[in-house]
Design a protein around this motif. Structure first.
Motif, PDB file in Angstrom:
ATOM      1  N   PRO A   1       0.814  -1.219   0.000  1.00 31.32           N
ATOM      2  CA  PRO A   1       0.000   0.000   0.000  1.00 31.32           C
ATOM      3  C   PRO A   1       0.847   1.269   0.000  1.00 31.32           C
ATOM      4  CG  PRO A   1       0.117  -0.894   2.210  1.00 31.32           C
ATOM      5  CD  PRO A   1       0.858  -1.865   1.329  1.00 31.32           C
ATOM      6  N   TYR A   2       0.238   2.336  -0.458  1.00 26.64           N
ATOM      7  CA  TYR A   2       0.857   3.657  -0.417  1.00 26.64           C
ATOM      8  C   TYR A   2       1.164   4.014   1.039  1.00 26.64           C
ATOM      9  CZ  TYR A   2       1.464   8.630  -1.673  1.00 26.64           C
ATOM     10  OH  TYR A   2       1.959   9.894  -1.906  1.00 26.64           O
ATOM     11  N   GLY A   3       2.369   4.531   1.268  1.00 28.66           N
ATOM     12  CA  GLY A   3       2.733   4.920   2.627  1.00 28.66           C
ATOM     13  C   GLY A   3       3.623   3.914   3.331  1.00 28.66           C
ATOM     14  N   THR A   4       3.774   2.722   2.765  1.00 27.73           N
ATOM     15  CA  THR A   4       4.761   1.768   3.289  1.00 27.73           C
ATOM     16  C   THR A   4       5.653   1.347   2.121  1.00 27.73           C
ATOM     17  OG1 THR A   4       3.527  -0.269   2.815  1.00 27.73           O
ATOM     18  CG2 THR A   4       3.017   0.851   4.874  1.00 27.73           C
ATOM     19  N   HIS A   5       6.732   0.664   2.445  1.00 23.71           N
ATOM     20  CA  HIS A   5       7.594   0.160   1.365  1.00 23.71           C
ATOM     21  C   HIS A   5       6.871  -0.964   0.626  1.00 23.71           C
ATOM     22  CE1 HIS A   5       8.479  -3.511   3.621  1.00 23.71           C
ATOM     23  NE2 HIS A   5       8.694  -2.762   4.695  1.00 23.71           N
ATOM     24  N   PRO A   6       7.258  -1.230  -0.622  1.00 26.37           N
ATOM     25  CA  PRO A   6       6.652  -2.346  -1.369  1.00 26.37           C
ATOM     26  C   PRO A   6       7.099  -3.695  -0.799  1.00 26.37           C
ATOM     27  CG  PRO A   6       7.790  -0.787  -2.827  1.00 26.37           C
ATOM     28  CD  PRO A   6       8.218  -0.480  -1.432  1.00 26.37           C
ATOM     29  N   TYR A   7       6.385  -4.734  -1.205  1.00 21.98           N
ATOM     30  CA  TYR A   7       6.704  -6.106  -0.810  1.00 21.98           C
ATOM     31  C   TYR A   7       6.822  -6.988  -2.045  1.00 21.98           C
ATOM     32  CZ  TYR A   7       5.498  -4.920   4.027  1.00 21.98           C
ATOM     33  OH  TYR A   7       5.467  -4.372   5.280  1.00 21.98           O
ATOM     34  N   VAL A   8       7.552  -8.102  -1.876  1.00 20.45           N
ATOM     35  CA  VAL A   8       7.709  -9.072  -2.959  1.00 20.45           C
ATOM     36  C   VAL A   8       7.463 -10.469  -2.418  1.00 20.45           C
ATOM     37  CG1 VAL A   8       9.404 -10.197  -4.476  1.00 20.45           C
ATOM     38  CG2 VAL A   8       9.271  -7.700  -4.399  1.00 20.45           C
ATOM     39  N   LEU A   9       6.568 -11.200  -3.066  1.00 19.23           N
ATOM     40  CA  LEU A   9       6.340 -12.609  -2.753  1.00 19.23           C
ATOM     41  C   LEU A   9       7.078 -13.459  -3.780  1.00 19.23           C
ATOM     42  CD1 LEU A   9       3.213 -14.452  -1.617  1.00 19.23           C
ATOM     43  CD2 LEU A   9       4.203 -15.170  -3.778  1.00 19.23           C
ATOM     44  N   LEU A  10       7.900 -14.386  -3.291  1.00 15.17           N
ATOM     45  CA  LEU A  10       8.605 -15.345  -4.141  1.00 15.17           C
ATOM     46  C   LEU A  10       8.253 -16.761  -3.685  1.00 15.17           C
ATOM     47  CD1 LEU A  10      12.240 -13.844  -4.096  1.00 15.17           C
ATOM     48  CD2 LEU A  10      10.525 -13.522  -5.896  1.00 15.17           C
ATOM     49  N   ASN A  11       8.633 -17.722  -4.518  1.00 20.35           N
ATOM     50  CA  ASN A  11       8.672 -19.132  -4.110  1.00 20.35           C
ATOM     51  C   ASN A  11      10.009 -19.672  -4.618  1.00 20.35           C
ATOM     52  OD1 ASN A  11       5.935 -20.258  -2.922  1.00 20.35           O
ATOM     53  ND2 ASN A  11       5.408 -18.708  -4.444  1.00 20.35           N
ATOM     54  N   TYR A  12      11.088 -19.208  -4.003  1.00 19.04           N
ATOM     55  CA  TYR A  12      12.451 -19.405  -4.519  1.00 19.04           C
ATOM     56  C   TYR A  12      12.875 -20.869  -4.446  1.00 19.04           C
ATOM     57  CZ  TYR A  12      17.212 -18.098  -5.735  1.00 19.04           C
ATOM     58  OH  TYR A  12      18.407 -17.972  -6.395  1.00 19.04           O
ATOM     59  N   GLN A  13      13.437 -21.368  -5.574  1.00 12.70           N
ATOM     60  CA  GLN A  13      13.794 -22.790  -5.669  1.00 12.70           C
ATOM     61  C   GLN A  13      15.250 -23.019  -6.092  1.00 12.70           C
ATOM     62  OE1 GLN A  13      11.666 -25.451  -5.115  1.00 12.70           O
ATOM     63  NE2 GLN A  13       9.939 -24.142  -4.577  1.00 12.70           N
ATOM     64  N   ASP A  14      16.109 -22.009  -5.960  1.00 10.69           N
ATOM     65  CA  ASP A  14      17.547 -22.129  -6.277  1.00 10.69           C
ATOM     66  C   ASP A  14      17.843 -22.345  -7.754  1.00 10.69           C
ATOM     67  OD1 ASP A  14      18.146 -21.735  -3.639  1.00 10.69           O
ATOM     68  OD2 ASP A  14      18.620 -23.808  -3.194  1.00 10.69           O
ATOM     69  N   ARG A  15      16.940 -21.940  -8.632  1.00  9.02           N
ATOM     70  CA  ARG A  15      17.180 -22.051 -10.073  1.00  9.02           C
ATOM     71  C   ARG A  15      17.592 -20.692 -10.625  1.00  9.02           C
ATOM     72  NH1 ARG A  15      11.644 -23.464 -12.407  1.00  9.02           N
ATOM     73  NH2 ARG A  15      11.194 -21.709 -11.048  1.00  9.02           N
ATOM     74  N   LEU A  16      18.269 -20.702 -11.777  1.00  5.45           N
ATOM     75  CA  LEU A  16      18.601 -19.439 -12.431  1.00  5.45           C
ATOM     76  C   LEU A  16      17.327 -18.660 -12.761  1.00  5.45           C
ATOM     77  CD1 LEU A  16      20.953 -17.701 -13.496  1.00  5.45           C
ATOM     78  CD2 LEU A  16      20.654 -18.812 -15.714  1.00  5.45           C
ATOM     79  N   ASP A  17      16.266 -19.379 -13.137  1.00  6.11           N
ATOM     80  CA  ASP A  17      14.979 -18.728 -13.404  1.00  6.11           C
ATOM     81  C   ASP A  17      14.513 -17.907 -12.205  1.00  6.11           C
ATOM     82  OD1 ASP A  17      14.555 -19.442 -15.981  1.00  6.11           O
ATOM     83  OD2 ASP A  17      13.047 -20.967 -15.580  1.00  6.11           O
ATOM     84  N   ASP A  18      14.765 -18.429 -11.001  1.00  5.81           N
ATOM     85  CA  ASP A  18      14.333 -17.726  -9.796  1.00  5.81           C
ATOM     86  C   ASP A  18      15.118 -16.432  -9.583  1.00  5.81           C
ATOM     87  OD1 ASP A  18      12.382 -19.660  -8.949  1.00  5.81           O
ATOM     88  OD2 ASP A  18      14.039 -20.963  -8.387  1.00  5.81           O
ATOM     89  N   VAL A  19      16.368 -16.412 -10.051  1.00  7.20           N
ATOM     90  CA  VAL A  19      17.164 -15.185  -9.971  1.00  7.20           C
ATOM     91  C   VAL A  19      16.521 -14.108 -10.840  1.00  7.20           C
ATOM     92  CG1 VAL A  19      19.445 -14.157 -10.256  1.00  7.20           C
ATOM     93  CG2 VAL A  19      19.243 -16.577  -9.640  1.00  7.20           C
ATOM     94  N   PHE A  20      16.085 -14.506 -12.027  1.00  9.89           N
ATOM     95  CA  PHE A  20      15.437 -13.558 -12.924  1.00  9.89           C
ATOM     96  C   PHE A  20      14.063 -13.144 -12.391  1.00  9.89           C
ATOM     97  CE2 PHE A  20      18.708 -15.188 -15.709  1.00  9.89           C
ATOM     98  CZ  PHE A  20      19.117 -14.036 -16.368  1.00  9.89           C
ATOM     99  N   THR A  21      13.384 -14.058 -11.720  1.00 11.62           N
ATOM    100  CA  THR A  21      12.111 -13.691 -11.076  1.00 11.62           C
ATOM    101  C   THR A  21      12.352 -12.640 -10.001  1.00 11.62           C
ATOM    102  OG1 THR A  21      11.145 -15.864 -11.513  1.00 11.62           O
ATOM    103  CG2 THR A  21      10.144 -14.562  -9.757  1.00 11.62           C
TER     104      THR A  21
END
Length: 604
Positions: free
Chosen positions: A369-389
């Motif tokens: 929301p406006y007024g706080t910092h942004p957030y990021v949801l991942l489901n990281y799996q140690d793949r190069l694809d996850d780095v790009f995500t």
């Protein structure tokens, strides 16, 4: 046989890998306090009903109160929904989310008079109001945009009815979300080492990159076999969403659901059609890529479950989350010191939810929301694809950071059309950084393979999705049948067209549409493809020009929603009103394909 342990529960994930939603609300009680305060704010707004034309002070007051309400509702909803996303089976946050949705619907209904009343103000009076009330200068773009929408805004009573119907309109997406994230259970298969592994949304991509073809095949049929068991329910849910889109577009007097969806961004239908037409014109390059994939994998028949495994042998590129953070920081150095400072802060202060846990929403996103910092949801799996995500989602997050910092609330929310530019610029800069520094031939081939996959997955595949959406909506609009079998046949034909004659289009892929969450947000996916094209152009400018291009780009990030997306992109340096950026992006795809063909030919 060794059995791999099931997904961890939420409480078993270390705090350092969880986002800090306490930065939005320290407790659920604090959320409840804000929730209970909304009715009083609504009373202040409704007290102005029928009075907006009386004096400029009333118009300014209602716009300011509407901003205050929007900020509050955004905070209430994002907290509830993001808490639910941590574990969709948690009844506490299921309830908070439902209450937030209902509150939004109530607020939309009670404030629905605002737009019709503003549009009813004669132009000469509105101009006088803007001259005599300095505070209205902030709202000039908003007011001009409202006038543009005049033909599609109904009476106050009709708008109130539509606002009440909005909660019903969210039902198909909510049903799909619960089916997809809470109720569906996928089978267990054996991985390369013979361990039992439960297929999950997060693990599926990893399994499809397995070098063991048996694993890929079993994962493919295990996943789609599960969806097929519910295919009639999923078809009914999806067609309900399409009918919703058609209903609202017709009620608001748009020529089609597509044009209704494009109208908010002020994007001409030609932009959508140009994308499909231009990509289809270059389908021969995708067919050539598929042919190369078949050759390099050394298979007699290429199947849909062979599309994601790297074509380069003997490269097992695992990247820990800590390594991914450093990779992304280095790759984004061309964006300058301030961008790097914010990125570093985000990695250390609870912006990111990293690992998969039982019940967690699949995929990845950035929100807040406006007024706080942004957030990021991942489901990281140690793949190069996850780095790009990670790079992709941080593009969204820093776009939000700069927009929120530089823009007032009313213009802080950028559109999805430009959002996908910011995320993909990050991915493009990262891949260029890695390619420039990688000396190992196998890894270089692996990176080129990865970049080609970005083109396949984002420019080609999302355009195919966009064409699918256009076809199925047109069928409902023409009162034609859209049965389960028809959906599957349309989807099958598109896969044949886009991928060409050198791949077996397995029947199970015909149900793939049933697992795409974005189809419940109609005509959304085309923006990935246009964003990718614009990002290819902008990242090339950043790397070639340096600081002047960086300044234009950062100005773009700071602009939020203060203008229409095509205008913002023009000022950044790219004109998406033409096919040129798409053509240029596809020429990069052909160049990469040429290089990979040459490198692999010499290797053989």
């Amino acid at each position: 046989m060794e059995k791999e342990k099931a997904l961890p529960k939420r409480q078993d994930i270390s705090a350092e890998f969880k986002w800090k939603l306490e930065d939005i609300y320290p407790t659920d009680d604090a959320w409840e306090k804000d929730f209970q305060a909304v009715p009083a704010l609504l009373d202040k707004i409704t007290a102005l009903k029928g009075k907006l034309q009386e004096k400029s002070a009333n118009l300014l007051a209602v716009l300011q109160l509407q901003d205050e309400l929007g900020k509050g509702l955004e905070k209430i909803f994002t907290y509830a929904r993001m808490r639910r996303d941590e574990d969709n089976t948690n009844p506490t946050y299921q309830a908070l989310t439902d209450r937030a949705v209902a509150l939004n619907a109530r607020a939309a209904g009670e404030t629905s008079f605002i737009t019709p009343e503003i549009l009813a103000i004669p132009d000469d009076i509105l101009q006088r109001f803007q001259k005599e009330e300095q505070g209205l200068a902030l709202y000039r773009f908003l007011l001009d945009d409202l006038k543009r929408q005049k033909a599609h805004v109904l009476t106050a009573d009709e708008e109130a009815i539509l606002a009440q119907a909005s909660e019903l309109g969210q039902s198909p997406g909510q049903i799909f979300t619960m089916l997809n994230n809470a109720d569906l259970t996928f089978p267990t298969i054996r991985d390369e080492e013979g361990r039992e592994v439960e297929i999950t949304h997060g693990r599926y991509g990893q399994l499809m990159e397995s070098k063991d073809r048996r694993v890929r095949k079993e994962a493919f049929y295990g996943l789609y076999g599960t969806y097929k068991k519910l295919e009639n329910t999923l078809a009914a849910t999806f067609t309900s969403a399409i009918k919703r889109d058609v209903f609202f577009s017709r009620v608001r007097r748009y020529p089609s659901a597509l044009e209704a969806a494009l109208f908010g961004d002020n994007v001409p239908k030609d932009v959508y059609d140009n994308l499909i037409g231009t990509v289809r014109k270059h389908n021969d390059a995708m067919h050539r890529y598929v042919r190369l994939r078949k050759k390099l994998l050394g298979v007699d028949q290429l199947h849909m479950y062979d599309l994601y495994v790297p074509m380069v042998a003997d490269v097992d590129w695992k990247v820990t989350y800590k390594e991914a953070l450093e990779m992304v920081k280095q790759g984004l150095e061309p964006l300058g010191d301030d961008y790097g400072r914010v990125l570093d802060e985000s990695f250390k202060t609870g912006w990111i939810d990293v690992y998969e846990n039982k019940g967690k929403t699949s995929g990845a996103y950035s929100w807040g929301p406006y007024g706080t910092h942004p957030y990021v949801l991942l489901n990281y799996q140690d793949r190069l694809d996850d780095v790009f995500t990670l790079a992709h989602e941080m593009g969204h997050a820093l776009h939000s950071y700069y927009s929120h910092k530089e823009q007032p609330y009313i213009y802080s929310a950028y559109t999805i059309f430009v959002a996908e530019v910011a995320s993909t610029v990050n991915e493009t800069l990262l891949i260029r950084h890695l390619l420039e520094r990688e000396q190992d031939k196998s890894r270089r081939l692996y990176l080129i393979n990865h970049y080609l996959e970005q083109f396949r997955g984002t420019l080609y595949r999302q355009t195919m999705f966009a064409e699918f959406e256009k076809i199925v909506h047109a069928k409902i609009e023409a009162a034609e049948a859209l049965t389960l079998q028809e959906l599957k046949q349309i989807y099958h034909r598109l896969n044949v067209d886009y991928y060409g004659p050198d791949i077996i289009v397995d029947d199970d892929i015909d149900i793939e549409w049933a697992r795409i969450p974005h189809f419940y947000n109609n005509f959304y996916v085309y923006k990935y493809a246009t964003g990718f094209s614009a990002a290819t152009a902008l990242s090339a400018q950043i790397l070639a020009e340096g600081q002047p291009a960086v300044e234009r780009y950062l100005t773009f990030l700071k602009s939020g929603g203060s203008d229409y997306p095509l205008e913002l992109l023009k000022r950044a340096g790219v004109d998406m009103g033409t096919a040129e950026p798409i053509e240029k992006a596809l020429s990069v795809f052909r160049e990469l394909l040429d290089e990979m063909e040459k490198l692999t030919a010499r290797a053989n």
